[in-house]
Enzyme design. Sequence first.
Site, short mmCIF file in Angstrom:
data_model
loop_
_atom_site.label_atom_id
_atom_site.label_comp_id
_atom_site.label_asym_id
_atom_site.label_seq_id
_atom_site.Cartn_x
_atom_site.Cartn_y
_atom_site.Cartn_z
N ASP A 186 0.78 -1.25 0.00
CA ASP A 186 0.00 0.00 0.00
C ASP A 186 0.81 1.30 0.00
O ASP A 186 1.74 1.44 0.81
CB ASP A 186 -0.85 0.10 1.27
N GLU A 242 -10.52 -2.18 4.25
CA GLU A 242 -9.16 -1.76 4.56
C GLU A 242 -8.93 -0.36 3.96
O GLU A 242 -9.69 0.08 3.09
CB GLU A 242 -8.13 -2.72 3.94
#
Length: 617
Positions: free
Chosen positions: A158, A334
Amino acid sequence: MNVLFSFKQVQTFLTILVMMIFSFLDASADTSSLLIKDLGEGHCLVQINTNQRYLLLPVEEVMPDVRVSMIVNNKEVNVADVRLAVNRVDYFVPLDLSAYAGKNILLKFKLGSNDPIRGKLSAVCCKEMKLSDTFDTGNREKFRPTYHFSPLYGWMNDPNGMVYKDGEYHLFYQYNPYGSKWGNMHWGHSVSKDLVHWEHLDPAIARDTLGHIFSGSAIVDKHNSAGYGENTIVAFYTSHRNIPGGQSQVQSMAYSTDNGRTYTKYEQNPVLTPFDGLQNFRDPKVFWYEPEQKWIMIVSADKNMRFYSSANLKQWEYMSEFGEGFGPQPNQFECPDFIQLPVDGDRTRMKWVMIVNINPGFVYGGSGTMYFTGDFDGHQFVCDTKPEVVKWLDWGKDHYATVTWSDAPDNRRIAIAWMSNWQYANDVPTSQYRSPNSVPRDLSLFTVDGETYLQSAPSPELLKLRDVSKKRSFKVNGTRIIKDMIAGNEGAYEIELTIENQHADVIGFRLYNDKGEEVDMQYDMKEKKFSMDRRKSGDVGFNENFPMLTWTAIESGKDELKLRLFVDKSSVEAFGDGGRFVMTNQVFPSEPYNHISFYSKGGAYKVDSFVVYKLKK
Ligand code: FRU
């Protein structure tokens, strides 16, 4: 059994004894030495005394992690999980020793009790381990993109903590400096003045005793709310630890008074723990809520997003939550983001957008980015669609953990995604690094039949990458090979297409190479779909979830089609109608796609403009 037990006891005693002897050695006696003692049974001691910067550890990716603990002055100063080589060396990873020059450094290697390599550690690892002043990050992988951001070496997932300050875009990211598979989460760090040229900096926030440094966000503390000074960068991340029977996830804070170059962790971390002991509680997104002059934090909490508020960035109060039952089921929320944007460019009509990354639950499997539009009163988000309505930001398989830059200039909402999918991210056929980000994209809102959607357009800075171009226009009725348009571009180019449909049912084109590998893209004008097929794109066999045709609906009633394609060694990103639909897919061809052919079915179409730009590094 008894004998074994006492052997272990003796061994532990010996380990401690050797450690004690080492730690009392005079540091100045030997200026550069590397002494390796394999104590058997998975214990290994390495004594280092050097002014050299790195100890290079050999990695074999299929091996299990070995816990490497670094001890200086009887204190553990670093821990890393490294897949130490047993049979062969895939690559090296550097352990930075520079902070301990001239001191005795002890490394203790510890295997889990059931590891198949117990007792074999000395094999390759101990022979190949070496001291060095340099670590080679040479870019030799054929799949490494040229103009997309990728880490210098090692694993990335990420994007994190993106914030713009003093002319610099900061990109932090989930980073493993000790291997090209997921692990040892740090925040890697890079800066850019223009979103396309990146300078790699040292990792900003390192794994510590509270755990891995998971995803999060960063803000510029304009009003000195936290007390570290006006315009300090304050970062929020999840501290993640495995604990007996599960995991612990709590939110922590760190601040930087030198424009993100170094961070100090808040001494009273964590700043937020889940009130109900929730195990999936992570990825804090913090933003300033101007109407009430307060900070808001959104944390993904299983299938919900929880909203908290704070005046000082340290104490957080629960306000509300949103999400349970929304979107595809089952799912796991998320990496939230929450932004306000004008509808159809009209700043008197603002809407809030909740970006939710979900894994699993994506329409084509694994992880993907969805969003909800609605209203927010400073306390509670109210979505303007029914729970079952699903809107995807990108319809390709490799677009995840999308978040935007805080404080970007000119009210821009610039997003970037990790260009992979959790289904196979650890298996993709690269090894020196894994995996890149998407190109940056500017987000805006548009409406169709009263429904609001996110548009995701390539950021204008990408135009700077354009090098030489070639342009053609032609008609397609059947198959048409357009020669010499992309051949010299070494797999890094942009294609801009404007197509006028005459009566074709299918408008198609294929990027391909001399090995017969191809990516086939089609507009199905009858079904109103755009698709990208990577099933024959090259190496697709490393994971069963990789070969795939992805498709998305396109707006009806349009005979002029506009498409921009960004191709970069191992990815194809398609932006239709200025980003009203987007599709991002990785590909691993054995050589670049050097050719393109167009085809039609059921009638002809005209390519009004076919422009190919070589893109600069
Ligand atoms: C999303 C994610 C986050 C987490 C991070 C760990 O890809 O699972 O939820 O913080 O990756 O690396």
